[in-house]
Design an enzyme around this catalytic site. Structure first.
Site, PDB file in Angstrom:
ATOM      1  N   ARG A 136     -14.421  -7.237   0.364  1.00  9.79           N
ATOM      2  CA  ARG A 136     -12.970  -7.102   0.238  1.00  9.79           C
ATOM      3  C   ARG A 136     -12.299  -8.403   0.697  1.00  9.79           C
ATOM      4  O   ARG A 136     -11.347  -8.880   0.074  1.00  9.79           O
ATOM      5  CB  ARG A 136     -12.459  -5.934   1.100  1.00  9.79           C
ATOM      6  CG  ARG A 136     -12.738  -4.543   0.560  1.00  9.79           C
ATOM      7  CD  ARG A 136     -11.947  -4.213  -0.682  1.00  9.79           C
ATOM      8  NE  ARG A 136     -10.510  -4.323  -0.491  1.00  9.79           N
ATOM      9  CZ  ARG A 136      -9.733  -3.369   0.025  1.00  9.79           C
ATOM     10  NH1 ARG A 136     -10.258  -2.224   0.416  1.00  9.79           N
ATOM     11  NH2 ARG A 136      -8.417  -3.552   0.124  1.00  9.79           N
ATOM     12  N   GLN A 155      -9.993  -3.061  -4.538  1.00 10.30           N
ATOM     13  CA  GLN A 155     -11.296  -2.485  -4.232  1.00 10.30           C
ATOM     14  C   GLN A 155     -12.294  -2.812  -5.329  1.00 10.30           C
ATOM     15  O   GLN A 155     -13.460  -3.118  -5.074  1.00 10.30           O
ATOM     16  CB  GLN A 155     -11.187  -0.972  -4.067  1.00 10.30           C
ATOM     17  CG  GLN A 155     -12.495  -0.291  -3.710  1.00 10.30           C
ATOM     18  CD  GLN A 155     -13.049  -0.759  -2.385  1.00 10.30           C
ATOM     19  OE1 GLN A 155     -12.354  -0.710  -1.375  1.00 10.30           O
ATOM     20  NE2 GLN A 155     -14.294  -1.224  -2.363  1.00 10.30           N
ATOM     21  N   HIS A 214      -6.546   1.235  -7.486  1.00  7.84           N
ATOM     22  CA  HIS A 214      -6.915   0.428  -6.311  1.00  7.84           C
ATOM     23  C   HIS A 214      -7.677  -0.800  -6.806  1.00  7.84           C
ATOM     24  O   HIS A 214      -8.882  -0.940  -6.591  1.00  7.84           O
ATOM     25  CB  HIS A 214      -7.774   1.264  -5.370  1.00  7.84           C
ATOM     26  CG  HIS A 214      -7.887   0.713  -3.978  1.00  7.84           C
ATOM     27  ND1 HIS A 214      -7.348  -0.503  -3.602  1.00  7.84           N
ATOM     28  CD2 HIS A 214      -8.497   1.202  -2.859  1.00  7.84           C
ATOM     29  CE1 HIS A 214      -7.598  -0.719  -2.329  1.00  7.84           C
ATOM     30  NE2 HIS A 214      -8.290   0.298  -1.855  1.00  7.84           N
ATOM     31  N   ARG A 227       0.883  -1.174   0.000  1.00 15.52           N
ATOM     32  CA  ARG A 227       0.000   0.000   0.000  1.00 15.52           C
ATOM     33  C   ARG A 227       0.917   1.220   0.000  1.00 15.52           C
ATOM     34  O   ARG A 227       1.558   1.525   1.013  1.00 15.52           O
ATOM     35  CB  ARG A 227      -0.898  -0.024   1.233  1.00 15.52           C
ATOM     36  CG  ARG A 227      -1.993   1.030   1.273  1.00 15.52           C
ATOM     37  CD  ARG A 227      -2.881   0.748   2.482  1.00 15.52           C
ATOM     38  NE  ARG A 227      -3.897   1.759   2.699  1.00 15.52           N
ATOM     39  CZ  ARG A 227      -5.118   1.735   2.174  1.00 15.52           C
ATOM     40  NH1 ARG A 227      -5.458   0.729   1.386  1.00 15.52           N
ATOM     41  NH2 ARG A 227      -5.989   2.682   2.443  1.00 15.52           N
ATOM     42  N   ASP A 233     -16.477   8.462  -3.212  1.00 16.39           N
ATOM     43  CA  ASP A 233     -15.313   8.245  -2.354  1.00 16.39           C
ATOM     44  C   ASP A 233     -14.983   9.585  -1.702  1.00 16.39           C
ATOM     45  O   ASP A 233     -15.508  10.634  -2.094  1.00 16.39           O
ATOM     46  CB  ASP A 233     -14.126   7.726  -3.194  1.00 16.39           C
ATOM     47  CG  ASP A 233     -12.972   7.210  -2.356  1.00 16.39           C
ATOM     48  OD1 ASP A 233     -13.117   7.129  -1.126  1.00 16.39           O
ATOM     49  OD2 ASP A 233     -11.916   6.885  -2.934  1.00 16.39           O
TER      50      ASP A 233
END
Length: 303
Positions: A289, A133, A130, A103, A221
Site C-alpha cells: 500500500r 487497495q 477501493h 475516505r 475480505d
C-alpha cells in the site's frame, strides 16, 4: 492520467504499467535508503469519515518519505460535518493544499469533491470502490507471479467495494476473476457488466469449492464492512460456508496464494492457519500500500 484517482479505471493500461514500475522502484529505493524528496513542498490533506489504519499510515508515511507533508483531518472536526457544502470545502481546500485524499461512506461524496476541487482527489475508500487497495494487490501479484496476464483469481466472500475494484481491474491487468458470494451479496451487476463490456474476464460462481478450482490467487475480505455492523449476526450465518480455510485452499491450484486487504476477522472470512501460513501474501500486500500510493502521489503531484 486523469486529474483524480477515484476508480481504478481512471488510469489507462499503459499508465498503470508505468505507475507500478515506479512503485517497485520506490520500494527498492526505500530498502536501500535512497528515496528522493520528489514531493518537496507538497501537502496532502487526508479527510477521514471512516476509521483507518493502513490508509492513514501509508499515505502519511508516504508523503513524509517523499519530502512532502500529510495533514490528517477528521471529518467530525470539520465544518462539513456541521453542514458546510462539499463544494465549498473542496474549493477552499484547493487554495491551501496540493491534493485531497478522502475516505468516505458514500462514493458520491468523493465524486462531488472531485467535481469542485481544482487539485487531485484520491479515493482512499468508499462504499463502492477501493482503487488504492487494488494498486497494492496488483503490485503484490506482480512480485510473486511476474505478470497478472491470464492469472486466475477467485474472490470469496462479500461482493463489496474491494471486489468491485478487483472486477474493474481485469480491464487493465488481464486477470481472470471469479467471484463467489452468498445469494444477495453479489457484486453490483453494473460493475460486472462494465468490466465485461470493456474486455475484462469476470465469472460468478456461487459455490466457493467450485469457484476456487484452478485459482492461483484467492482474495477475501471482512464479511461485515464499516456501516454494515447492524447485519453482523445475519451475515455470519449466511457467510458460514465462505471461510478461506485449509480445506478450501486444497481445492485451488497447487501453490495458490492468499490476499486479504485487512483488517481480518480470523475464524470468520479467513482462518488463522491460512493467514499465518506459507501461502499468505497478506503482509507483502499491506506493505505495498505504501509503495503503490507513493507512486500514485508522484504521478499526480509531480507536475
Amino acid at each position: 492520467m486523469n486529474k483524480d484517482f477515484i476508480s481504478i479505471l481512471d488510469i489507462s493500461e499503459p499508465e498503470l504499467e508505468q505507475l507500478l514500475i515506479e512503485a517497485h522502484q520506490l520500494k527498492r529505493q526505500k530498502k536501500a535508503g535512497t528515496t528522493q524528496p520528489l514531493l518537496l513542498g507538497k501537502t496532502l490533506a487526508m479527510i477521514f469519515e471512516k476509521s483507518s489504519t493502513r490508509t492513514h499510515i501509508s499515505f502519511e508515511v508516504g508523503m513524509n518519505e517523499l519530502g512532502g507533508h500529510a495533514l490528517f483531518l477528521n471529518a467530525r472536526d470539520m465544518q462539513i460535518w456541521r453542514g458546510e457544502e462539499i463544494r465549498d470545502t473542496a474549493r477552499a481546500a484547493s487554495r491551501y493544499v496540493s491534493a485531497l485524499m478522502i475516505r468516505a461512506y458514500k462514493h458520491s461524496t468523493i465524486e462531488e469533491f472531485a467535481r469542485y476541487a481544482t487539485i487531485p482527489v484520491i479515493n482512499g475508500l468508499s462504499d463502492m470502490e477501493h482503487p488504492c487497495q487494488l494498486l497494492a494487490d496488483i503490485m503484490t501479484m506482480q512480485e510473486h507471479f511476474g505478470s497478472t496476464r491470464d492469472l486466475r483469481v477467485t474472490w470469496v466472500g462479500d461482493g463489496n467495494n474491494v471486489c468491485h475494484s478487483l472486477i474493474l481491474s481485469t480491464v487493465l491487468t488481464g486477470l481472470e476473476v471469479t467471484v463467489s458470494t452468498p445469494k444477495g451479496y453479489e457484486p453490483d451487476p453494473g460493475y460486472v457488466k462494465k468490466a465485461q463490456e470493456l474486455g475484462g474476464k469476470v465469472t460468478l460462481i456461487r459455490e466457493p469449492e467450485k469457484a476456487v478450482k484452478d485459482a492461483e490467487v484467492i482474495v477475501t475480505d471482512t464479511w461485515v464492512s464499516m456501516g454494515d455492523e447492524g447485519e453482523h449476526d445475519e451475515r455470519l450465518k449466511l457467510f458460514g460456508d465462505y471461510t478461506v480455510d485449509a480445506d478450501l485452499m486444497k481445492r485451488a491450484s497447487p501453490g495458490a496464494r492468499v490476499l486479504h486487504c485487512l483488517p481480518a476477522h480470523r475464524g470468520e472470512e479467513i482462518t488463522d492457519e491460512v493467514m499465518e501460513g506459507g501461502q499468505s501474501l497478506v503482509w507483502d500486500e499491506a506493505e505495498n500500500r505504501l509503495h503503490a500510493q507513493k507512486a500514485l502521489l508522484v504521478r499526480l503531484l509531480k507536475k
